[in-house]
Enzyme design. Structure first.
Site, PDB file in Angstrom:
ATOM      1  N   HIS A   1      12.187   2.839  31.917  1.00 24.96           N
ATOM      2  CA  HIS A   1      11.625   1.981  30.874  1.00 24.96           C
ATOM      3  C   HIS A   1      12.315   2.255  29.529  1.00 24.96           C
ATOM      4  CE1 HIS A   1       8.145  -0.133  28.894  1.00 24.96           C
ATOM      5  NE2 HIS A   1       8.623   0.567  27.873  1.00 24.96           N
ATOM      6  N   GLU A   2      12.367   3.525  29.148  1.00 28.50           N
ATOM      7  CA  GLU A   2      12.980   3.864  27.856  1.00 28.50           C
ATOM      8  C   GLU A   2      14.485   3.584  27.881  1.00 28.50           C
ATOM      9  OE1 GLU A   2      11.111   4.262  25.383  1.00 28.50           O
ATOM     10  OE2 GLU A   2       9.262   4.610  26.513  1.00 28.50           O
TER      11      GLU A   2
ATOM     12  N   THR B   1      -1.636   3.390  -7.855  1.00 29.62           N
ATOM     13  CA  THR B   1      -2.694   4.184  -8.462  1.00 29.62           C
ATOM     14  C   THR B   1      -2.102   5.343  -9.259  1.00 29.62           C
ATOM     15  OG1 THR B   1      -4.037   3.608  -6.550  1.00 29.62           O
ATOM     16  CG2 THR B   1      -4.854   5.368  -7.946  1.00 29.62           C
TER      17      THR B   1
ATOM     18  N   HIS C   1      15.065  -0.020  27.112  1.00 34.25           N
ATOM     19  CA  HIS C   1      15.047  -0.311  25.668  1.00 34.25           C
ATOM     20  C   HIS C   1      16.378   0.079  25.031  1.00 34.25           C
ATOM     21  CE1 HIS C   1      10.856  -1.338  25.330  1.00 34.25           C
ATOM     22  NE2 HIS C   1      10.399  -0.146  25.646  1.00 34.25           N
TER      23      HIS C   1
ATOM     24  N   GLY D   1       2.447   3.775  -4.719  1.00 31.33           N
ATOM     25  CA  GLY D   1       2.226   4.586  -5.910  1.00 31.33           C
ATOM     26  C   GLY D   1       1.634   3.830  -7.080  1.00 31.33           C
TER      27      GLY D   1
ATOM     28  N   PRO E   1       0.826  -1.202   0.000  1.00 34.15           N
ATOM     29  CA  PRO E   1       0.000   0.000   0.000  1.00 34.15           C
ATOM     30  C   PRO E   1       0.864   1.258   0.000  1.00 34.15           C
ATOM     31  CG  PRO E   1      -0.716  -1.511   1.726  1.00 34.15           C
ATOM     32  CD  PRO E   1       0.537  -2.079   1.153  1.00 34.15           C
TER      33      PRO E   1
HETATM   34  P1  ADP Z   1      -1.091   2.810  -3.897  1.00 35.20           P
HETATM   35  O1  ADP Z   1      -2.117   2.877  -4.953  1.00 35.20           O
HETATM   36  O2  ADP Z   1       0.075   1.950  -4.248  1.00 35.20           O
HETATM   37  O3  ADP Z   1      -1.617   2.455  -2.533  1.00 35.20           O
HETATM   38  P2  ADP Z   1      -0.981   5.607  -4.359  1.00 35.20           P
HETATM   39  O4  ADP Z   1      -0.697   5.654  -5.792  1.00 35.20           O
HETATM   40  O5  ADP Z   1      -2.385   5.822  -3.956  1.00 35.20           O
HETATM   41  O6  ADP Z   1      -0.468   4.257  -3.713  1.00 35.20           O
HETATM   42  O7  ADP Z   1      -0.017   6.633  -3.617  1.00 35.20           O
HETATM   43  C1  ADP Z   1      -0.471   7.507  -2.634  1.00 35.20           C
HETATM   44  C2  ADP Z   1       0.261   8.812  -2.715  1.00 35.20           C
HETATM   45  O8  ADP Z   1       1.616   8.644  -2.326  1.00 35.20           O
HETATM   46  C3  ADP Z   1       0.329   9.376  -4.106  1.00 35.20           C
HETATM   47  O9  ADP Z   1      -0.780  10.142  -4.393  1.00 35.20           O
HETATM   48  C4  ADP Z   1       1.598  10.206  -4.067  1.00 35.20           C
HETATM   49  O10 ADP Z   1       1.339  11.455  -3.519  1.00 35.20           O
HETATM   50  C5  ADP Z   1       2.466   9.454  -3.107  1.00 35.20           C
HETATM   51  N1  ADP Z   1       3.413   8.588  -3.814  1.00 35.20           N
HETATM   52  C6  ADP Z   1       3.481   7.238  -3.742  1.00 35.20           C
HETATM   53  N2  ADP Z   1       4.487   6.762  -4.493  1.00 35.20           N
HETATM   54  C7  ADP Z   1       5.071   7.834  -5.055  1.00 35.20           C
HETATM   55  C8  ADP Z   1       6.185   7.996  -5.946  1.00 35.20           C
HETATM   56  N3  ADP Z   1       6.879   6.943  -6.401  1.00 35.20           N
HETATM   57  N4  ADP Z   1       6.491   9.245  -6.324  1.00 35.20           N
HETATM   58  C9  ADP Z   1       5.799  10.300  -5.877  1.00 35.20           C
HETATM   59  N5  ADP Z   1       4.759  10.221  -5.049  1.00 35.20           N
HETATM   60  C10 ADP Z   1       4.397   9.006  -4.622  1.00 35.20           C
HETATM   61 ZN    ZN Z   2       8.363   0.345  25.899  1.00 33.02          ZN
HETATM   62 MG    MG Z   3      -4.075   2.696  -4.631  1.00 32.93          MG
END
Ligand code: ADP
Ligand code: ZN
Ligand code: MG
Length: 654
Positions: A466-467, A252, A470, A250, A247
């Site tokens: 605690h920190e 889309t 770590h 990029g 996810p």
């Molecule tokens: P996916 O569809 O893989 O989940 P998206 O295409 O929706 O990811 O990407 C979300 C946003 O992250 C894009 O609109 C863009 O702003 C940024 N982004 C992701 N990959 C790139 C990239 N390679 N270059 C520039 N912007 C990117």
């Molecule tokens: Zn912790």
């Molecule tokens: Mg997407």
């Protein structure tokens, strides 16, 4: 980034994953309705002002009101003093003999003509409303068109307002329908968004990094631009291109860039939209989508998140009948393509392993393009893309940020850039400073600082130890990443944070490294126990323990790293196999074995952490004290404090 921080009291707020942009048309539509309403309002107001003005002009001279009966009597008298009656609607303006302007006024009954009411009954007759043959004995009767502007405004308003309300209501309904289940209106109409050539174009330049994927897709662009070139040689033009990747990498964006580069219409729909539809609607939407695309060929159909409809058919038992119909329709449409249809179907998924095999056969989505998480130099490029057009101070170090963000997706980086701008604006800066950028990074990774959260002295002390726990464990163990920063300022849902950052990008993690991660995660609670006694168990370590459980489970189940189950992996929920009786992907007996292996890993981690901290109690105290005084320690400040820490032999793995 998740694995690289160890925090207590609540988990990582993972707000970093990019959400795909919502459809663009939806927004446009509501804006249109709004601006339409606004225009109407302005027009109405303007009309009212004009009407007011006109009326004031007409009624400039004060007139005496005379009862109609008196007017009739005087007008019927040949010797009467009325020269002219101007009839405007129901209003009579009376001009006396020897006068230029009307000085008297009267009103006639709304119904019936003056003639009916016995005015000037000495005249011979009427033509329309005009009296004829009065021979100058009686007043001139002049009819003026009724310019009752107020009436007109009212009329217009009465016609327009209901229309506006109805149109507005329908627009609102459509929007609701689109958002909720996109089905109550326009059954079966694909609500695929069209990013035609006129919409804001995305090109490969907007997609930073991912050169290999772009290379593959350049070919697709060429198919769309010069199909003849390929047909002549008898080459089959690909029908389906599958973009696979995590996810926010990029996918889309990449698909839109292909459409932009080829300059063809882009029909996009998301698999999850199908999932919200009524029975039978999904399939007909697919039909509609494909027929639209064919009409506009050459064109691109983009099915985002296709795993939502095209998961393995056995993976969901009977629950997926509707999805199955949708999927079948997609397959049917793709099989029905002629070689020269000029439509290329692109799809994106982050779960190739989940896809129905039928989808991946030749003639369907047989071209795969992997969109990967960006490497350091690509991260720098992506940051540059998203900082373009934003004013930055000279001290902004994008290289350092690129280095720090191993494992982040493009969407994460875009988010950091945006947060940096927001932070700068909030602080009233003219340009983004490096501090704004760092703050944005930490915000995106963990959540905003909460300086207002009050901790009493005891809590601060517990948090500091605690920190420090770590940090010391992470520093001492040889396969753990270096400590980057420690803070006891609450951030997001955490009480304090210890950051570890890898010195470079790595594709694989060894079992030693993972075991060190487990141990340093245990370091927090173990330090609390050492200092405050074994019953001083606080809730501050909950998320650490959860992280340990999750990592240990994936080590055993997915990576074959269990001690007694080395090299054995177990089917997990992710792969979609369940045994009917246990509801788990394995038998009860196997589940017990797995649980025992997980426990072994986490016990070992706690033991190693304890050995390290016992052997380095002095360093632990020093670090905790420094934290209580300074709250935040950066890498450079940590080094002198940690440099005397030693690795006890008992904690060694290799
Ligand atoms: P996916 O569809 O893989 O989940 P998206 O295409 O929706 O990811 O990407 C979300 C946003 O992250 C894009 O609109 C863009 O702003 C940024 N982004 C992701 N990959 C790139 C990239 N390679 N270059 C520039 N912007 C990117
Ligand atoms: Zn912790
Ligand atoms: Mg997407």
């Amino acid at each position: 980034m998740a694995e690289n921080t160890t925090n207590h009291n609540g988990g990582m707020t993972n707000n970093t994953k990019g959400r795909p942009n919502p459809g663009q048309d939806g927004v446009g539509k509501s804006n249109m309705v709004r601006s339409l309403l606004f225009t109407m309002l302005v027009v109405c107001l303007a009309a009212m002002l004009v009407a007011n003005f006109v009326q004031n002009k007409n009624g400039d001279a004060e007139k005496t009101e005379v009862p109609i009966s008196e007017v009739i009597q005087r007008a019927n008298d040949p010797e009467g003093n009325i020269a002219k009656i101007t009839v405007t609607g129901d209003t009579l303006d009376i001009t006396l003999k020897g006068q230029e302007q009307a000085t008297e006024t009267s009103r006639k009954d709304a119904n019936g003509t003056l003639y009916d009411q016995g005015l000037v009954n000495h005249c011979e007759g009427m033509e329309g409303e005009e009296l004829t043959n009065c021979e100058g004995r009686y007043p001139v009767i002049e009819y003026k068109e009724d310019v009752n502007t107020w009436g007109i405004v009212l009329d217009v308003a009465l016609t327009v307002i209901p229309i506006v309300i109805i149109v507005g209501f329908f627009a609102w309904m459509m929007r609701q329908a689109n958002m909720a289940n996109n089905s109550s209106l326009g059954f079966g109409k694909s609500k695929a968004r069209l990013y035609g050539p006129d919409k804001k174009k995305v090109s490969f330049k907007d997609v930073a990094g991912n050169e290999a994927a772009k290379q593959d897709l350049t070919e697709v662009v060429d198919f769309l631009k010069n199909p003849k070139k390929y047909e002549k040689l008898g080459a089959k033009i690909p029908r389906g291109v599958l973009l696979a990747g995590e996810p926010g990498t990029g996918k889309t964006l990449m698909a839109r860039a292909v459409a932009g580069e080829a300059n063809v219409p882009f029909f996009s729909i998301s698999g999850s939209e199908f999932a919200e539809m009524f029975v039978g609607v999904g399939a007909s939407r697919v039909r509609d989508l494909f027929s639209k695309a064919k009409k506009n060929a050459p064109s691109i159909i983009f099915i985002d998140e296709i795993d939502a409809v095209a998961h393995k058919r056995d993976a969901r038992g009977g629950a997926g009948r509707e999805d199955e119909q949708t999927l079948n329709q997609i397959l049917v449409e793709m099989d029905g393509f002629d070689n020269d249809s000029g439509v290329i179907v692109m799809a994106a998924t982050n779960r190739v392993d989940m896809l129905d095999k039928a989808l991946l056969r030749p003639g369907r989505f047989d071209r795969h393009v992997n969109v990967t998480l960006p490497e350091r130099k690509d991260r720098l490029e992506i940051l540059k893309v998203h900082f373009k057009g934003k004013p930055v101070e000279a001290d902004v170090d994008l290289e350092a940020m690129a280095k720090k963000t191993a494992g982040s997706s493009g969407a994460d980086l875009a988010n950091i850039a945006n947060e940096a701008a927001i932070t700068a604006a909030r602080e009233g800066h003219k340009a983004i400073s490096n501090k704004d950028l760092t703050e944005a990074f930490e915000r995106v990774a963990i959540g905003p600082e909460r300086k207002s959260k009050v901790m009493n002295d005891k809590e601060r002390k517990i948090t500091a130890y605690h920190e420090a726990g770590h940090a010391v464990v992470g520093h001492v163990l040889p396969d753990s990443d270096p400590v980057h920063k420690v803070t006891i300022i609450p951030r997001g849902s955490t009480g304090g944070v210890t950051w570890f950052l890898p010195p470079e990008d790595r594709s694989y993690k060894s079992i030693y490294e993972l075991k060190d991660i487990l141990a340093r995660a245990m370091g927090g609670r173990v330090a609390e126990k050492l200092i405050f006694g074994k019953d001083a168990v606080t809730t501050g370590a909950g998320s650490d323990l959860k992280n340990v459980a999750e990592l240990a489970k994936s080590m055993v189940v997915e990576e074959g790293m269990g001690d007694g189950t080395r090299n054995l992996v177990f089917p997990s929920e992710a792969t979609g196999y369940y045994t009917i009786t246990t509801g788990k992907p394995y038998s009860e007996k196997t589940a017990e074995v797995i649980d025992a292996e997980i426990k072994k890993l986490s016990d070992e981690a706690a033991k190693r952490a304890e050995e390290v901290l016992k052997a380095n109690k002095v360093v632990l105290d020093k670090l905790a004290e420094a934290l209580l005084k300074q709250e935040t320690l950066e890498e450079a400040e940590l080094e002198p404090l940690l440099k005397d820490a030693k690795l006890p032999t008992v904690a060694k793995l290799h």
